[in-house]
Design a protein around this motif. Structure first.
Motif, short mmCIF file in Angstrom:
data_model
loop_
_atom_site.label_atom_id
_atom_site.label_comp_id
_atom_site.label_asym_id
_atom_site.label_seq_id
_atom_site.Cartn_x
_atom_site.Cartn_y
_atom_site.Cartn_z
N ILE B 88 1.12 -0.80 -0.32
CA ILE B 88 -0.08 -0.06 0.28
C ILE B 88 1.09 1.31 -0.28
CG2 ILE B 88 -1.91 1.69 0.99
CD1 ILE B 88 -2.60 -1.95 0.09
N VAL B 89 1.12 2.28 -1.04
CA VAL B 89 1.56 3.01 -0.91
C VAL B 89 0.98 4.30 -1.55
CG1 VAL B 89 2.89 1.30 -2.57
CG2 VAL B 89 1.49 3.27 -3.83
N VAL B 90 1.96 5.66 -0.83
CA VAL B 90 1.36 6.76 -0.55
C VAL B 90 2.75 7.23 -1.85
CG1 VAL B 90 -0.30 7.24 0.67
CG2 VAL B 90 2.05 7.55 1.61
N GLN B 91 1.86 8.82 -2.06
CA GLN B 91 3.48 9.58 -2.76
C GLN B 91 3.63 10.52 -1.77
OE1 GLN B 91 4.79 9.50 -5.73
NE2 GLN B 91 4.07 7.74 -6.57
N GLU B 92 5.70 10.86 -1.89
CA GLU B 92 5.65 11.21 -0.69
C GLU B 92 5.59 12.11 0.13
OE1 GLU B 92 9.59 11.83 -1.06
OE2 GLU B 92 9.67 13.34 -3.10
N THR B 93 4.36 13.37 -1.16
CA THR B 93 3.98 14.60 -0.76
C THR B 93 2.42 14.82 -0.24
OG1 THR B 93 3.34 14.37 -3.53
CG2 THR B 93 4.95 15.85 -3.16
N VAL B 94 2.13 13.66 0.10
CA VAL B 94 0.79 13.53 0.69
C VAL B 94 0.63 14.30 2.14
CG1 VAL B 94 -0.54 11.66 -0.85
CG2 VAL B 94 0.52 10.94 1.64
N SER B 95 -0.22 14.85 2.44
CA SER B 95 0.38 14.85 3.94
C SER B 95 -0.52 13.83 5.06
CB SER B 95 -1.23 15.98 4.72
OG SER B 95 -3.13 15.43 4.12
N VAL B 96 0.51 14.04 6.20
CA VAL B 96 0.10 13.03 7.15
C VAL B 96 -1.20 12.34 7.21
CG1 VAL B 96 0.02 12.85 9.51
CG2 VAL B 96 1.83 13.95 8.16
N TYR B 97 -2.43 13.95 8.01
CA TYR B 97 -3.29 13.24 7.59
C TYR B 97 -4.56 12.18 6.16
CZ TYR B 97 -8.49 13.75 7.71
OH TYR B 97 -9.72 13.13 8.13
N ASP B 98 -4.09 12.64 4.52
CA ASP B 98 -4.12 12.06 4.12
C ASP B 98 -3.62 10.33 4.24
OD1 ASP B 98 -6.41 13.70 3.10
OD2 ASP B 98 -4.73 14.54 1.89
N ALA B 99 -2.12 10.67 4.39
CA ALA B 99 -1.79 8.97 5.09
C ALA B 99 -2.81 8.44 5.91
CB ALA B 99 0.40 9.24 5.38
N VAL B 100 -2.90 8.95 6.95
CA VAL B 100 -3.38 8.11 7.78
C VAL B 100 -4.84 7.91 7.76
CG1 VAL B 100 -5.04 8.23 10.33
CG2 VAL B 100 -2.62 9.44 9.88
N VAL B 101 -5.31 8.51 6.44
CA VAL B 101 -6.36 7.85 6.28
C VAL B 101 -6.79 6.72 5.58
CG1 VAL B 101 -8.69 8.87 4.70
CG2 VAL B 101 -8.19 10.58 6.07
N THR B 102 -4.98 6.77 4.70
CA THR B 102 -5.16 5.48 3.54
C THR B 102 -5.30 4.27 3.85
OG1 THR B 102 -3.85 7.28 1.53
CG2 THR B 102 -3.44 5.16 1.42
N MET B 103 -4.11 4.17 5.60
CA MET B 103 -3.57 3.31 6.83
C MET B 103 -5.52 3.13 7.21
SD MET B 103 -0.94 4.35 9.35
CE MET B 103 0.33 3.65 8.89
N PHE B 104 -6.13 3.60 7.18
CA PHE B 104 -7.81 3.34 7.90
C PHE B 104 -8.25 3.05 7.05
CE2 PHE B 104 -6.53 6.05 11.59
CZ PHE B 104 -6.45 4.69 12.89
N MET B 105 -8.13 3.22 5.26
CA MET B 105 -9.40 2.59 4.58
C MET B 105 -8.71 1.37 4.24
SD MET B 105 -10.42 5.46 2.26
CE MET B 105 -8.96 5.41 0.32
N GLU B 106 -7.46 1.46 3.68
CA GLU B 106 -6.53 -0.33 3.66
C GLU B 106 -6.40 -0.81 5.06
OE1 GLU B 106 -6.23 -0.93 0.40
OE2 GLU B 106 -5.74 1.34 -0.63
N ASP B 107 -6.23 -0.75 5.59
CA ASP B 107 -6.36 -1.36 7.15
C ASP B 107 -4.83 -1.94 6.91
OD1 ASP B 107 -7.28 -2.34 9.71
OD2 ASP B 107 -7.95 -4.29 8.76
N VAL B 108 -4.05 -1.16 6.91
CA VAL B 108 -2.59 -1.76 7.21
C VAL B 108 -2.16 -0.92 8.16
CG1 VAL B 108 -2.26 -2.02 5.04
CG2 VAL B 108 -2.06 0.30 5.51
N GLY B 109 -0.91 -1.44 8.40
CA GLY B 109 0.04 -0.92 10.07
C GLY B 109 1.13 0.01 9.49
N SER B 110 1.16 -0.01 7.83
CA SER B 110 1.99 1.08 7.68
C SER B 110 2.22 0.83 6.27
CB SER B 110 3.48 0.07 7.42
OG SER B 110 4.05 -0.78 6.91
N LEU B 111 2.89 2.53 5.54
CA LEU B 111 2.17 2.43 3.78
C LEU B 111 3.95 2.42 3.68
CD1 LEU B 111 0.25 5.63 4.21
CD2 LEU B 111 -0.32 3.54 3.81
N ILE B 112 4.35 2.45 2.62
CA ILE B 112 5.20 2.51 1.90
C ILE B 112 5.16 4.01 1.12
CG2 ILE B 112 6.42 1.88 0.18
CD1 ILE B 112 5.91 -1.04 0.96
#
Lengths: 214, 214
Positions: B88-112
């Motif tokens: 589950i990946v995010v681009q380095e420019t996304v906000s911390v908030y958006d990263a947390v949202v992705t993490m919850f939506m994908e239900d993972v403990g870490s993002l690449i």
């Protein structure tokens, strides 16, 4: 316990016994064009491993016991009590902020929440992160508003197998389990004597492959 | 692979071979007051399992191979590529908030975290929780300020063993590893093709004990 890789011949013998059992050693030897003596060690191994059973004057028959049952036997001997770590606890009235601080200081992924000395709930990084980005006052919100509370907490007793703990964590999608002295009855006040987590399982998995004398 | 519990007699034989090897089967039988024929299956099993080696006209000697080496053989066959999950990946420019949202939506403990399609870092719940309670503006802070960045990211290649992955996670105290197509050279741009975590290891641990036909 020792691990043995089955030879092609041993696998063939299992098939023969499965399809033709009960069958005598002589008959198996004939089917494989081998002498009975050549076959004897193979039959001993398969009997010892529980794949086939030998009955005097009847012959060999298939036991129905499978490979992984045997692996399971070994795993079932690893007890929660041998692997559990110290439970990191907070009282249910502490703030979310203080719970996070405790979590970082102790470097754990979840906290066990108590009322006096009894289990009330479990709070994970995920629970705290949800509250922290929610915009509430984390210095005032008590941790018991963020936790998973009884009766929804999945626990495990100290005398259970670590394997059962791993199964529970996968089934209920939780990262850790409080360890209780005995199986928890509903409505009962219970003290927590340890915790296991996916880190515990990963450590046990590593240990499985480590060098140690028999 | 099959698991066999050593009998008391087999353990005694290992001790005899360890202390007196090279030693003939006849001599071992004598020491145990047994016939050579009675002993033959035991010696076959110990030879097959690699505890003792047999040399014609010399006898049996101790191989030095240990129980858990054999367990290790089985574990070493489990490949990262057979167990990895989708990264589950995010681009380095996304906000911390958006990263947390992705993490919850994908239900993972870490993002690449990627820059274009290349690995830049990894961000965990722990990293995000730290930032979230720090009081900064999580809607503006980019995730790359919260992540562990290269060259400090621990990665594993798809052809490595899952066991090595477990060892790396324990040693470096991380909960997950990005999976790369090959071993990562320093300074190299690398794409991420999967991830393994302590959840992956727990699932593999459960599988070890599950019923499946040989």
């Amino acid at each position: 316990m020792i691990l043995i890789e089955l030879t092609k011949r041993q696998e063939t013998i299992i098939d023969i016994v499965k399809n033709h059992g009960p069958i005598t050693g002589e008959r198996i030897a004939e089917m494989l064009s081998l002498t009975r003596a050549t076959l004897r060690p193979d039959l001993s191994i398969l009997t010892m491993a529980g794949f086939v059973e030998a009955r005097p004057r009847v012959g060999y028959f298939y036991s129905g016991k499978k490979n992984a049952d045997l692996f399971g036997d070994a795993l079932a001997r690893m007890r929660v009590s041998d692997y559990q770590s110290v439970p990191i606890v907070v009282q249910e009235t502490v703030s979310v902020y203080d719970a996070v601080v405790t979590m970082f200081m102790e470097d754990v992924g979840s906290l066990i929440v108590l009322k006096e000395r009894f289990l009330q709930g479990v709070v994970s990084r995920k629970d705290l992160l949800k509250v922290a980005i929610g915009g509430g006052n984390i210095h005032e919100l008590p941790v018991n508003l963020a936790m998973t509370r009884l009766p929804n907490v999945i626990t495990i007793s100290a005398d259970a197998s670590l394997y059962d703990g791993a199964v529970l964590m996968m089934r209920h999608q939780v990262d850790s389990l409080p360890v209780t002295p005995k199986r928890l009855e509903s409505g009962e006040n219970v003290e927590v004597i340890g915790r296991i987590s996916k880190t515990t399982i990963t450590r046990a998995f590593v240990e499985l492959g480590q060098y140690h004398e028999i």
